[in-house]
Design an enzyme around this catalytic site. Structure first.
Site, short mmCIF file in Angstrom:
data_model
loop_
_atom_site.label_atom_id
_atom_site.label_comp_id
_atom_site.label_asym_id
_atom_site.label_seq_id
_atom_site.Cartn_x
_atom_site.Cartn_y
_atom_site.Cartn_z
N GLY A 1 -20.43 -11.29 -15.19
CA GLY A 1 -20.76 -11.21 -16.62
C GLY A 1 -22.25 -10.99 -16.90
N LYS B 1 -27.67 -21.23 -10.25
CA LYS B 1 -27.31 -22.34 -9.37
C LYS B 1 -26.74 -21.92 -8.04
CE LYS B 1 -26.37 -25.81 -12.86
NZ LYS B 1 -25.29 -26.53 -13.54
N ARG C 1 -14.62 -3.23 -22.11
CA ARG C 1 -13.32 -3.50 -21.46
C ARG C 1 -12.20 -2.67 -22.10
NH1 ARG C 1 -13.00 -9.98 -19.86
NH2 ARG C 1 -14.16 -9.74 -17.92
N GLY D 1 -15.54 -13.62 -13.07
CA GLY D 1 -15.03 -14.54 -12.06
C GLY D 1 -14.23 -13.86 -10.95
C1 3PG Z 1 -12.81 -13.16 -17.98
O1 3PG Z 1 -13.24 -12.77 -19.07
O2 3PG Z 1 -13.55 -13.56 -17.06
C2 3PG Z 1 -11.33 -13.07 -17.76
O3 3PG Z 1 -10.71 -12.53 -18.86
C3 3PG Z 1 -10.76 -14.40 -17.38
O4 3PG Z 1 -10.91 -15.32 -18.42
P1 3PG Z 1 -10.81 -16.88 -18.07
O5 3PG Z 1 -12.07 -17.21 -17.31
O6 3PG Z 1 -10.72 -17.58 -19.41
O7 3PG Z 1 -9.58 -17.09 -17.22
MG MG Z 2 -14.29 -16.07 -17.14
#
Ligand code: 3PG
Ligand code: MG
Length: 401
Positions: A353, A196, A35, A376
């Protein structure tokens, strides 16, 4: 349309740059700098153009309190190493400490402010807190696509107070996703896997209406198999979602989306490294065993279809990839997609992720057309949801002083 850096005059300006410094840490050190590396083009461009670059970010989830272990200080140091230049740090992101640090900046300097989530106003998107942040800058640039699904002060609120632009990483993410799902070369196939169905319901529902082929893998495939009457033994599945799974299959048929489910699976009695395994057809899963990966016949059947596909979107590893040998199908598919992409035959976009980790382990993280830095936010974009952090960059700022 979002405004990007081509439209911004940043020389001599204080630029509030929302970055995503929420990087993996181990033992107090950054364990994966991806990142940070992906922020380099924007920071370099701003600095080269003579901006004072003031980086805002959250790290982890301190829930509005100062948590020393969640300080951005070590990450600011790591960012300096990645940039190959000095990066200053201020121990607060608003107030006198932040103001003094900003006042010291020369054109081209880079400063990281402390974790925005140390203040409760960040996550509540408090107007007062947004104004405090806004005091520190003249222009707002958001390069944190991976946090754009959050309507927080540093991702959304602050953009109301000054001209707002997408950074180069944000721009690249939006461009790649638009190309893959907005106006894709068809046929387009999506691979959706993971543990899931319940966490990916919106995703599946949106995709069946948009893609031509949907490959379902991972433990979530077990739920679909069970919903179709197969007995899945001790496999992870969500028995309360059988109706939902059948509903998704029905919608797919109506929309003309072909669903590809496993034909065979790799089963074991225990979930551990290198246990005894068997490959079985889906109608022969033993009652005392669990499916931990999709089988080789399934992967081979999909790979055979690759020549007809023009665009692939991938979210979710096909098996329990962190435990060997249940990474085999993910690796085989990753290799095939990487080869087809390199040969110029498909456009491939991956994200999420686990997907990024799996593609790294497979050694193909640089081989896809685009690999999103987001988890997300990537999912929410694919679900067809509006990302507040992106919307905030489309404002008409001609009236802002
Ligand atoms: C992530 O790593 O998915 C983003 O930085 C968002 O983080 P968060 O899910 O804690 O809002
Ligand atoms: Mg996250």
């Amino acid at each position: 349309m979002t405004n990007n850096l081509d439209d911004a005059d940043v020389a001599g300006k204080r630029v509030l740059l929302r970055a995503d410094l929420n990087v993996p840490m181990q033992g107090g050190a950054v364990s994966d700098t991806t990142r940070l590396e992906r922020l380099v083009p924007t920071i370099k461009e701003l600095s080269d153009k003579g901006a004072k670059v003031i980086v805002l970010s959250h790290f982890d989830r301190p829930k509005g309190k100062v948590v020393d272990a969640m300080s951005l200080r070590p990450i600011a140091t790591a960012l300096g190493e990645v940039l190959g230049r000095h990066v200053a740090f201020a121990a607060d992101c608003i107030g006198p400490v932040a103001e003094a640090a900003v006042a010291k900046l020369h054109n081209g300097d880079v400063l990281v402010l402390e974790n925005t989530r140390f203040h409760a106003g960040e996550e509540t998107n408090d107007a007062g807190f947004s104004k405090e942040l806004a005091k520190l800058g003249d222009i707002y640039v958001n390069d944190a696509f991976s946090a754009a699904h959050r309507a927080h002060a540093s991702t959304e609120g602050v953009a109301k107070h000054m001209p707002a632009f997408a950074g180069r990483l944000m721009q690249a993410e939006l461009h790649a996703l638009e190309k893959a799902l907005g106006h894709p070369a068809r046929p387009v196939a999506a691979i959706v896997a993971g543990s899931k169905v319940s966490t990916k319901l919106d995703l599946l529902s949106n995709l069946v209406a948009k893609v031509d082929i949907l490959v379902i893998g991972g433990a979530m495939a077990n739920t679909f198999l069970a919903a179709q009457g197969y007995s899945v033994g001790k496999s992870l599945q969500e028995a309360n979602l059988h109706d939902t799974a059948r509903e998704i299959l029905k919608t797919a048929a109506v929309k003309g989306c072909e669903i590809i489910l496993p034909l065979d699976v790799v089963v074991s009695e225990t979930f551990a490294e290198h246990p005894p395994t068997q490959v079985v057809k889906i109608d022969a899963i033993p009652a005392n065993m669990m499916a931990l990966d999709v089988g080789p016949a399934t992967v081979a059947a999909f790979i055979q279809r690759l020549p007809e596909i023009k665009t692939i979107i991938w979210n979710g590893p096909l098996g329990a990839f962190e435990t060997k040998p249940f990474d085999a199908s993910t690796n085989a598919l990753a290799d095939a997609i990487s080869a087809a992409t390199k040969a110029g035959k498909i456009i491939s976009v991956g994200g999420g992720g686990d997907t990024v980790s799996a593609l790294k382990l497979a050694g193909v993280q640089h081989d896809l057309t685009y690999l999103s830095s987001a988890g997300g936010a990537f999912l929410e974009w694919m679900e067809g949801k509006i990302l507040p952090g992106v919307v905030a960059l489309s404002q008409d700022f001609s009236n802002i002083g």
